[in-house]
Design a protein around this motif. Sequence first.
Motif, PDB file in Angstrom:
ATOM      1  N   ARG A  81       0.824  -1.215   0.000  1.00  0.00           N
ATOM      2  CA  ARG A  81       0.000   0.000   0.000  1.00  0.00           C
ATOM      3  C   ARG A  81       0.855   1.261   0.000  1.00  0.00           C
ATOM      4  O   ARG A  81       0.452   2.287  -0.485  1.00  0.00           O
ATOM      5  N   GLY A  82       2.040   1.185   0.569  1.00  0.00           N
ATOM      6  CA  GLY A  82       2.926   2.347   0.619  1.00  0.00           C
ATOM      7  C   GLY A  82       4.298   1.977   0.096  1.00  0.00           C
ATOM      8  O   GLY A  82       4.555   0.846  -0.285  1.00  0.00           O
ATOM      9  N   GLY A  83       5.194   2.947   0.075  1.00  0.00           N
ATOM     10  CA  GLY A  83       6.571   2.669  -0.324  1.00  0.00           C
ATOM     11  C   GLY A  83       6.838   2.704  -1.813  1.00  0.00           C
ATOM     12  O   GLY A  83       7.868   2.213  -2.275  1.00  0.00           O
ATOM     13  N   TRP A  84       5.925   3.283  -2.589  1.00  0.00           N
ATOM     14  CA  TRP A  84       6.123   3.362  -4.037  1.00  0.00           C
ATOM     15  C   TRP A  84       7.171   4.426  -4.361  1.00  0.00           C
ATOM     16  O   TRP A  84       7.311   5.422  -3.652  1.00  0.00           O
ATOM     17  N   SER A  85       7.888   4.212  -5.445  1.00  0.00           N
ATOM     18  CA  SER A  85       8.919   5.159  -5.884  1.00  0.00           C
ATOM     19  C   SER A  85       8.266   6.431  -6.430  1.00  0.00           C
ATOM     20  O   SER A  85       7.045   6.516  -6.569  1.00  0.00           O
ATOM     21  N   ILE A  86       9.113   7.390  -6.774  1.00  0.00           N
ATOM     22  CA  ILE A  86       8.628   8.556  -7.510  1.00  0.00           C
ATOM     23  C   ILE A  86       8.231   8.088  -8.912  1.00  0.00           C
ATOM     24  O   ILE A  86       8.581   6.988  -9.326  1.00  0.00           O
ATOM     25  N   THR A  87       7.523   8.919  -9.655  1.00  0.00           N
ATOM     26  CA  THR A  87       7.132   8.535 -11.013  1.00  0.00           C
ATOM     27  C   THR A  87       8.372   8.410 -11.897  1.00  0.00           C
ATOM     28  O   THR A  87       9.304   9.207 -11.796  1.00  0.00           O
ATOM     29  N   CYS A  88       8.377   7.376 -12.723  1.00  0.00           N
ATOM     30  CA  CYS A  88       9.519   7.089 -13.592  1.00  0.00           C
ATOM     31  C   CYS A  88       9.028   6.731 -14.989  1.00  0.00           C
ATOM     32  O   CYS A  88       7.932   6.183 -15.147  1.00  0.00           O
ATOM     33  N   PRO A 146       0.941 -18.184 -12.590  1.00  0.00           N
ATOM     34  CA  PRO A 146      -0.370 -18.235 -13.250  1.00  0.00           C
ATOM     35  C   PRO A 146      -1.478 -17.554 -12.442  1.00  0.00           C
ATOM     36  O   PRO A 146      -2.395 -16.974 -13.018  1.00  0.00           O
ATOM     37  N   SER A 147      -1.382 -17.607 -11.119  1.00  0.00           N
ATOM     38  CA  SER A 147      -2.410 -16.969 -10.283  1.00  0.00           C
ATOM     39  C   SER A 147      -2.403 -15.454 -10.469  1.00  0.00           C
ATOM     40  O   SER A 147      -3.455 -14.823 -10.512  1.00  0.00           O
ATOM     41  N   LEU A 148      -1.197 -14.869 -10.584  1.00  0.00           N
ATOM     42  CA  LEU A 148      -1.113 -13.429 -10.843  1.00  0.00           C
ATOM     43  C   LEU A 148      -1.686 -13.094 -12.217  1.00  0.00           C
ATOM     44  O   LEU A 148      -2.323 -12.054 -12.394  1.00  0.00           O
ATOM     45  N   ALA A 149      -1.460 -13.984 -13.194  1.00  0.00           N
ATOM     46  CA  ALA A 149      -2.007 -13.760 -14.539  1.00  0.00           C
ATOM     47  C   ALA A 149      -3.534 -13.732 -14.497  1.00  0.00           C
ATOM     48  O   ALA A 149      -4.176 -12.881 -15.124  1.00  0.00           O
ATOM     49  N   ILE A 150      -4.129 -14.632 -13.734  1.00  0.00           N
ATOM     50  CA  ILE A 150      -5.594 -14.665 -13.601  1.00  0.00           C
ATOM     51  C   ILE A 150      -6.099 -13.383 -12.945  1.00  0.00           C
ATOM     52  O   ILE A 150      -7.170 -12.878 -13.280  1.00  0.00           O
ATOM     53  N   LEU A 151      -5.308 -12.826 -12.032  1.00  0.00           N
ATOM     54  CA  LEU A 151      -5.684 -11.587 -11.351  1.00  0.00           C
ATOM     55  C   LEU A 151      -5.399 -10.337 -12.199  1.00  0.00           C
ATOM     56  O   LEU A 151      -5.608  -9.219 -11.747  1.00  0.00           O
ATOM     57  N   GLY A 152      -4.903 -10.523 -13.433  1.00  0.00           N
ATOM     58  CA  GLY A 152      -4.728  -9.403 -14.352  1.00  0.00           C
ATOM     59  C   GLY A 152      -3.336  -8.819 -14.414  1.00  0.00           C
ATOM     60  O   GLY A 152      -3.119  -7.778 -15.041  1.00  0.00           O
ATOM     61  N   PHE A 153      -2.357  -9.464 -13.769  1.00  0.00           N
ATOM     62  CA  PHE A 153      -0.988  -8.957 -13.811  1.00  0.00           C
ATOM     63  C   PHE A 153      -0.271  -9.472 -15.051  1.00  0.00           C
ATOM     64  O   PHE A 153      -0.477 -10.613 -15.467  1.00  0.00           O
ATOM     65  N   LYS A 154       0.586  -8.638 -15.634  1.00  0.00           N
ATOM     66  CA  LYS A 154       1.375  -9.005 -16.802  1.00  0.00           C
ATOM     67  C   LYS A 154       2.851  -8.853 -16.474  1.00  0.00           C
ATOM     68  O   LYS A 154       3.224  -8.114 -15.567  1.00  0.00           O
ATOM     69  N   ILE A 155       3.677  -9.579 -17.238  1.00  0.00           N
ATOM     70  CA  ILE A 155       5.124  -9.539 -17.018  1.00  0.00           C
ATOM     71  C   ILE A 155       5.790  -8.860 -18.217  1.00  0.00           C
ATOM     72  O   ILE A 155       5.504  -9.197 -19.368  1.00  0.00           O
ATOM     73  N   PHE A 156       6.691  -7.916 -17.916  1.00  0.00           N
ATOM     74  CA  PHE A 156       7.449  -7.226 -18.948  1.00  0.00           C
ATOM     75  C   PHE A 156       8.908  -7.169 -18.527  1.00  0.00           C
ATOM     76  O   PHE A 156       9.221  -7.212 -17.340  1.00  0.00           O
ATOM     77  N   LYS A 157       9.789  -7.063 -19.507  1.00  0.00           N
ATOM     78  CA  LYS A 157      11.160  -6.634 -19.229  1.00  0.00           C
ATOM     79  C   LYS A 157      11.215  -5.208 -19.712  1.00  0.00           C
ATOM     80  O   LYS A 157      10.771  -4.897 -20.821  1.00  0.00           O
ATOM     81  N   ALA A 158      11.733  -4.314 -18.877  1.00  0.00           N
ATOM     82  CA  ALA A 158      11.770  -2.896 -19.249  1.00  0.00           C
ATOM     83  C   ALA A 158      12.930  -2.208 -18.548  1.00  0.00           C
ATOM     84  O   ALA A 158      13.382  -2.641 -17.486  1.00  0.00           O
ATOM     85  N   THR A 159      13.386  -1.130 -19.163  1.00  0.00           N
ATOM     86  CA  THR A 159      14.390  -0.271 -18.537  1.00  0.00           C
ATOM     87  C   THR A 159      13.653   0.836 -17.796  1.00  0.00           C
ATOM     88  O   THR A 159      12.813   1.528 -18.377  1.00  0.00           O
ATOM     89  N   ILE A 160      13.936   0.966 -16.497  1.00  0.00           N
ATOM     90  CA  ILE A 160      13.316   2.011 -15.686  1.00  0.00           C
ATOM     91  C   ILE A 160      14.320   3.148 -15.520  1.00  0.00           C
ATOM     92  O   ILE A 160      15.482   2.926 -15.167  1.00  0.00           O
ATOM     93  N   HIS A 161      13.856   4.362 -15.802  1.00  0.00           N
ATOM     94  CA  HIS A 161      14.704   5.556 -15.702  1.00  0.00           C
ATOM     95  C   HIS A 161      14.413   6.233 -14.356  1.00  0.00           C
ATOM     96  O   HIS A 161      13.463   6.987 -14.223  1.00  0.00           O
ATOM     97  N   ASP A 162      15.234   5.911 -13.361  1.00  0.00           N
ATOM     98  CA  ASP A 162      15.068   6.454 -12.007  1.00  0.00           C
ATOM     99  C   ASP A 162      16.462   6.689 -11.431  1.00  0.00           C
ATOM    100  O   ASP A 162      17.102   5.755 -10.946  1.00  0.00           O
TER     101      ASP A 162
END
Length: 198
Positions: A81-88, A146-162
């Motif tokens: 619920r908390g501890g999210w980074s700044i927007t990136c 698979p349970s996360l997939a059913i709950l609507g989560f997707k997996i990506f590889k990405a570069t985060i600029h932070d």
Amino acid sequence: MKDDWLIKVMLYVLSLWLLFVSLLIMSYDATLLTNVAEAVKQRDLNALCDDFNVKNLVFVVSALFILVGGLILWLLANSYRGGWSITCRVSDISDENHEHLEFLATYVMPLVFTDVESKRTVLNLALMIVAIGAIYVKTNKFYSNPSLAILGFKIFKATIHDRGEKQFVVICRGQLTDKSVIRYIRIDNNTCLAKLDK
């Protein structure tokens, strides 16, 4: 929760939710429920133990793990619920959703049709679940869930600029694009949970 093996074990148990639901259906025995009701009514557990067999053990353990999976889902939802980074900003995005299906097809499906009446087969099932779990946690493939997939989560590889750039495996609800702006929480050094910033 960074670099914590406990969250990886929790995600592994959650990933087997479909397997435990399947085993619950395969091991259902109306006699067990009748015996439990009678034992509670008569306050005599000995009667329950007399008819208890391997199939009943699989049913009870599966029901327990389904409840544990629900508890894990609740704990994970509340811990983030908390501890999210700044927007990136994100870039270099590749879709890794095949990981869900690979885990399901490779590890879960072969175990679904296990003979739940044979002691040897059930012992083998337990051994395979523990061995797969050890591999799952050691190889950091805990996001192939698979349970996360059913709950609507997707997996990506990405570069985060932070404050620099780093490539992560990103677990996110929604579709990431090169124009996406996210907030994230690290699960370990290479994996993070993200939410799209609107």
